[in-house]
Every structure is written in structure tokens, then in C-alpha cells.
Design a protein around this motif. Structure first.
Motif, PDB file in Angstrom:
ATOM      1  N   ALA A 191       0.744  -1.197  -0.024  1.00 55.48           N
ATOM      2  CA  ALA A 191       0.084  -0.063  -0.043  1.00 55.48           C
ATOM      3  C   ALA A 191       0.924   1.390   0.144  1.00 55.48           C
ATOM      4  CB  ALA A 191      -0.836   0.065   1.237  1.00 55.48           C
ATOM      5  N   SER A 192       0.311   2.101  -0.553  1.00 52.83           N
ATOM      6  CA  SER A 192       1.039   3.616  -0.488  1.00 52.83           C
ATOM      7  C   SER A 192       1.217   4.111   0.803  1.00 52.83           C
ATOM      8  CB  SER A 192       0.328   4.574  -1.364  1.00 52.83           C
ATOM      9  OG  SER A 192      -0.902   4.925  -0.786  1.00 52.83           O
ATOM     10  N   VAL A 193       2.250   5.113   1.142  1.00 49.10           N
ATOM     11  CA  VAL A 193       2.191   5.847   2.280  1.00 49.10           C
ATOM     12  C   VAL A 193       1.091   6.310   2.882  1.00 49.10           C
ATOM     13  CG1 VAL A 193       3.610   7.488   3.713  1.00 49.10           C
ATOM     14  CG2 VAL A 193       4.754   6.221   1.908  1.00 49.10           C
ATOM     15  N   ASP A 194       0.094   6.789   2.088  1.00 47.02           N
ATOM     16  CA  ASP A 194      -1.125   7.402   2.537  1.00 47.02           C
ATOM     17  C   ASP A 194      -1.993   6.613   3.196  1.00 47.02           C
ATOM     18  OD1 ASP A 194      -1.591   9.947  -0.316  1.00 47.02           O
ATOM     19  OD2 ASP A 194      -0.436  10.148   1.746  1.00 47.02           O
ATOM     20  N   SER A 195      -1.804   5.160   3.224  1.00 49.13           N
ATOM     21  CA  SER A 195      -2.774   4.231   3.670  1.00 49.13           C
ATOM     22  C   SER A 195      -2.566   4.117   5.254  1.00 49.13           C
ATOM     23  CB  SER A 195      -2.450   2.817   3.067  1.00 49.13           C
ATOM     24  OG  SER A 195      -0.985   2.241   3.536  1.00 49.13           O
ATOM     25  N   SER A 196      -1.518   4.892   5.546  1.00 51.20           N
ATOM     26  CA  SER A 196      -1.344   4.888   7.237  1.00 51.20           C
ATOM     27  C   SER A 196      -1.806   6.324   7.607  1.00 51.20           C
ATOM     28  CB  SER A 196       0.132   4.993   7.396  1.00 51.20           C
ATOM     29  OG  SER A 196       0.465   5.203   8.833  1.00 51.20           O
ATOM     30  N   LEU A 197      -2.954   6.187   8.288  1.00 51.51           N
ATOM     31  CA  LEU A 197      -3.752   7.498   8.775  1.00 51.51           C
ATOM     32  C   LEU A 197      -3.638   7.527  10.308  1.00 51.51           C
ATOM     33  CD1 LEU A 197      -6.961   6.997   6.661  1.00 51.51           C
ATOM     34  CD2 LEU A 197      -5.172   8.504   6.085  1.00 51.51           C
ATOM     35  N   LYS A 198      -3.427   8.919  10.726  1.00 47.65           N
ATOM     36  CA  LYS A 198      -3.254   9.089  12.073  1.00 47.65           C
ATOM     37  C   LYS A 198      -4.364  10.049  12.384  1.00 47.65           C
ATOM     38  CE  LYS A 198       0.819  10.461  13.796  1.00 47.65           C
ATOM     39  NZ  LYS A 198       1.932  11.228  14.241  1.00 47.65           N
ATOM     40  N   ILE A 199      -5.416   9.648  13.218  1.00 47.20           N
ATOM     41  CA  ILE A 199      -6.464  10.149  13.515  1.00 47.20           C
ATOM     42  C   ILE A 199      -6.747  10.692  14.883  1.00 47.20           C
ATOM     43  CG2 ILE A 199      -9.060   9.818  13.452  1.00 47.20           C
ATOM     44  CD1 ILE A 199      -7.694   9.383  10.780  1.00 47.20           C
ATOM     45  N   GLY A 200      -6.896  11.893  15.239  1.00 47.56           N
ATOM     46  CA  GLY A 200      -7.166  12.348  16.616  1.00 47.56           C
ATOM     47  C   GLY A 200      -8.527  12.181  17.058  1.00 47.56           C
ATOM     48  N   ALA A 201      -8.718  11.919  18.142  1.00 45.40           N
ATOM     49  CA  ALA A 201     -10.157  11.378  18.973  1.00 45.40           C
ATOM     50  C   ALA A 201     -10.219  11.542  20.251  1.00 45.40           C
ATOM     51  CB  ALA A 201     -10.445  10.082  18.235  1.00 45.40           C
ATOM     52  N   SER A 202     -11.423  12.081  20.861  1.00 44.84           N
ATOM     53  CA  SER A 202     -11.772  12.138  22.186  1.00 44.84           C
ATOM     54  C   SER A 202     -11.621  10.273  22.500  1.00 44.84           C
ATOM     55  CB  SER A 202     -13.154  12.483  22.455  1.00 44.84           C
ATOM     56  OG  SER A 202     -13.089  13.957  22.147  1.00 44.84           O
ATOM     57  N   PRO A 203     -11.156  10.065  23.781  1.00 45.98           N
ATOM     58  CA  PRO A 203     -10.874   8.830  24.166  1.00 45.98           C
ATOM     59  C   PRO A 203     -12.388   7.945  24.176  1.00 45.98           C
ATOM     60  CG  PRO A 203      -9.849  10.230  25.586  1.00 45.98           C
ATOM     61  CD  PRO A 203     -10.645  11.181  24.688  1.00 45.98           C
ATOM     62  N   ALA A 216     -25.209  23.592  41.379  1.00 43.70           N
ATOM     63  CA  ALA A 216     -26.695  23.224  41.841  1.00 43.70           C
ATOM     64  C   ALA A 216     -26.838  22.041  40.623  1.00 43.70           C
ATOM     65  CB  ALA A 216     -27.599  24.369  41.552  1.00 43.70           C
ATOM     66  N   ALA A 217     -26.220  22.225  39.438  1.00 43.78           N
ATOM     67  CA  ALA A 217     -26.242  21.328  38.410  1.00 43.78           C
ATOM     68  C   ALA A 217     -25.334  21.810  37.347  1.00 43.78           C
ATOM     69  CB  ALA A 217     -27.656  21.334  37.612  1.00 43.78           C
ATOM     70  N   ALA A 218     -25.141  20.896  36.343  1.00 41.70           N
ATOM     71  CA  ALA A 218     -24.132  21.028  35.370  1.00 41.70           C
ATOM     72  C   ALA A 218     -24.276  20.416  34.157  1.00 41.70           C
ATOM     73  CB  ALA A 218     -22.797  20.449  35.772  1.00 41.70           C
ATOM     74  N   VAL A 219     -24.424  21.247  33.102  1.00 44.39           N
ATOM     75  CA  VAL A 219     -24.410  20.399  31.729  1.00 44.39           C
ATOM     76  C   VAL A 219     -23.219  20.051  31.110  1.00 44.39           C
ATOM     77  CG1 VAL A 219     -25.168  21.197  29.310  1.00 44.39           C
ATOM     78  CG2 VAL A 219     -26.059  22.510  31.133  1.00 44.39           C
ATOM     79  N   ILE A 220     -23.340  18.490  30.872  1.00 47.39           N
ATOM     80  CA  ILE A 220     -21.873  17.856  30.584  1.00 47.39           C
ATOM     81  C   ILE A 220     -22.024  17.092  29.184  1.00 47.39           C
ATOM     82  CG2 ILE A 220     -20.333  15.993  31.241  1.00 47.39           C
ATOM     83  CD1 ILE A 220     -21.337  16.360  34.048  1.00 47.39           C
ATOM     84  N   ASN A 221     -20.904  17.354  28.360  1.00 49.32           N
ATOM     85  CA  ASN A 221     -21.209  16.502  27.136  1.00 49.32           C
ATOM     86  C   ASN A 221     -20.931  15.292  27.168  1.00 49.32           C
ATOM     87  OD1 ASN A 221     -19.847  19.457  26.485  1.00 49.32           O
ATOM     88  ND2 ASN A 221     -20.346  18.794  24.525  1.00 49.32           N
ATOM     89  N   GLY A 222     -21.693  14.409  26.278  1.00 48.14           N
ATOM     90  CA  GLY A 222     -21.662  13.053  26.311  1.00 48.14           C
ATOM     91  C   GLY A 222     -20.276  12.149  26.499  1.00 48.14           C
ATOM     92  N   ASN A 223     -19.374  12.816  25.729  1.00 50.38           N
ATOM     93  CA  ASN A 223     -17.953  12.197  25.980  1.00 50.38           C
ATOM     94  C   ASN A 223     -17.484  12.374  27.166  1.00 50.38           C
ATOM     95  OD1 ASN A 223     -17.552  14.918  24.770  1.00 50.38           O
ATOM     96  ND2 ASN A 223     -15.357  14.176  24.844  1.00 50.38           N
TER      97      ASN A 223
END
Length: 284
Positions: free
Chosen positions: A39-51, A208-215
Motif C-alpha cells: 500500500a502507498s504511504v497514504d494508507s497509514s492514517l493518524k486520527i485524533g479522537a476523544s477517548p 446546583a447542576a451542570a451541563v455535561i457533554n456526552g463524551n
């Protein structure tokens, strides 16, 4: 050895060296194939993500689907919402997987990023949580509510509070980046404090309360369906999470393959079987 033969030998050696250098350059250039079917070099993908859940979904794709598609995925985890786009712009990663359309729109407008987004992969309903109130009605008069400090999520959090009947934003357009000062009606005289999203679960007891993102809720061990006192509807949500890459890479065939894999039946089944509490919902 005659001068002619010496010159011929030196010329041949230089030519071979040049060919070797050229061959090395070609084999390491993006978008070119290797030898013997590699495969070409481009086939290696570095992907950033939330855990959670993004990196978990990517890990499933890496373990179960990527090899057959000819992709080698490296997952880079981020615990904040700013660095993944900065690193994508800088070329330190090839794409990221953590953001919603409203957040991406704001990031592009503020920073001038030239990014392309894929289609929605999944939805993480935003939730209102409390250690002091068991229902929205029990939130104390004058109580302090924690909101995610980035503009897109501040606005989304205020929309959640409006849906819960705690405030009114009047006739502000749905896509407006509303702020606490835009609140028109506030019957309980609630106060609002903006914090970095990842810090809010750790500080929940201070409010008193907090809005929290799903992740961030999932990372903190919270179960949205069980622990929230009000949960954002998942159906027809405009907040589906996206794979995002640099627009200059729109033609990258391996990014296209990854985008397809993220919308495969296998990924949909993985999401449904893994997040049975409704904290993560397929968007396709």
C-alpha cells in the motif's frame, strides 16, 4: 584503466546512485504505490479522537475492518476540544473525530481553517446532571449552573436548559451562538459559570447542576440515561459527530475509505451493542 573507461565507469555509478535516490523519493511520496502490491504511504492514517466513544469506535474499525480496506490507523487521543483542530491544521494528524457541526462551524469562522467534514457518525446526547437535585424542579432558586466554555457548547447547553423549562432565550435563532447574557427569562434566577468541558464532571458537586457533554460524562463514569436529570433528545439531532480532514486532502482515497467504514453496518451494530444505555446513538 584508460581515461575514457574511467569516465564511463564514474558516469555509470553516478547514474545508478541517482536512480536509487529517485526511487527512494518516489516510494516515499504521498499518493504513490509501493512495490510488490504494497500500500502507498497514504494508507497509514493518524486520527485524533476523544477517548470515549470516538477512540473506542476507531479502535473497533482498526481491529475489525481497516486491514481488509488496506488502511493502517493510528489513534491519537485528546482530552480537550481545541488541540485536535490545531494539530490537524498543522499536519500533525490526518483527520480528527470528535466534533459536531455547530462546533466545527465556529472553529472555522474563528480560525480560518480549511476543513471538510464527513457525514454524521453518532450522537452523544447532552445531559444536565446534579448531585444536589433529583429532578429539574428540585434545582434550587439562585442555583449555579456549570456550562462548557467553548462558544458552540455554551449555546448548546443553554438550549438544553431552555428545553428543560429552566430559562427562555426568546426568539434567538436556533443556530445563534447564544451566551448567558442572552437569556430573556430566568424564573429561578440561576447563575451561570463557564468551565472547560473536561473539568465539569470533576466539579459537579460544586454546582446546583451542570451541563455535561456526552463524551466527558462517559469518561467520568456517568450513565446519561440513568444519571442525568434531563437529557437532550437524540432523534433528528443536529449534533452528530463527524470525521473531519483538511480540504486539501479531499481526494485522499484512504480517508474516503475510513469515512465509508465509519458508516458501515458493522460500526452501527458496534455502537448499538456497546452503548446500550443510550449514551451513544448511531446517526446513520
Amino acid at each position: 584503466m584508460t581515461n575514457l573507461n574511467r569516465r564511463t565507469l564514474l558516469t555509470s555509478a553516478a547514474g545508478l546512485a541517482g536512480l536509487g535516490f529517485l526511487s527512494a523519493c518516489v516510494s516515499n511520496s504521498p499518493g504513490t504505490g509501493g512495490t510488490s502490491g504494497e500500500a502507498s504511504v497514504d494508507s497509514s492514517l493518524k486520527i485524533g479522537a476523544s477517548p470515549v466513544p470516538h477512540a473506542e469506535i476507531l479502535q473497533f474499525v482498526k481491529d475489525e475492518l481497516a486491514k481488509d480496506a488496506g488502511i493502517d490507523i493510528e489513534i491519537v487521543e485528546y482530552t480537550d476540544y481545541i488541540l485536535p483542530n490545531r494539530d490537524l491544521e498543522a499536519g500533525d494528524i490526518d483527520a480528527n473525530f470528535y466534533q459536531t457541526p455547530n462546533f466545527l462551524k465556529n472553529e472555522i469562522e474563528e480560525n480560518g481553517y480549511k476543513f471538510t467534514a464527513g457525514k454524521g457518525v453518532h450522537i452523544e446526547p447532552l445531559g444536565l446532571y446534579s448531585e444536589k437535585a433529583k429532578s429539574v424542579e428540585e434545582i434550587a432558586e439562585g442555583g449555579e449552573i456549570a456550562l462548557n466554555s467553548d462558544p458552540a457548547n455554551t449555546a448548546r447547553g443553554l438550549r438544553l436548559l431552555e428545553s428543560a423549562g429552566l430559562i427562555s432565550l426568546g426568539d434567538a435563532p436556533e443556530d445563534a451562538l447564544v451566551k448567558p447574557e442572552d437569556v430573556k427569562e430566568n424564573p429561578k434566577n440561576l447563575k451561570f459559570t463557564e468551565l472547560e468541558g473536561g473539568q465539569i464532571p470533576r466539579s459537579l458537586g460544586d454546582f446546583a447542576a451542570a451541563v455535561i457533554n456526552g463524551n466527558f460524562a462517559l469518561e467520568a463514569g456517568l450513565k446519561p440515561n440513568e444519571d442525568s436529570i434531563f437529557l437532550e433528545p437524540g432523534e433528528d439531532s443536529p449534533y452528530a459527530n463527524l470525521l473531519v480532514w483538511r480540504s486539501e486532502d479531499d481526494g485522499n482515497e484512504y480517508l474516503k475509505k475510513l469515512e465509508e467504514l465509519l458508516h458501515s453496518d458493522e460500526v452501527k451494530a458496534f455502537i448499538e451493542k456497546t452503548y446500550t444505555d443510550g449514551s451513544v446513538i448511531p446517526a446513520f
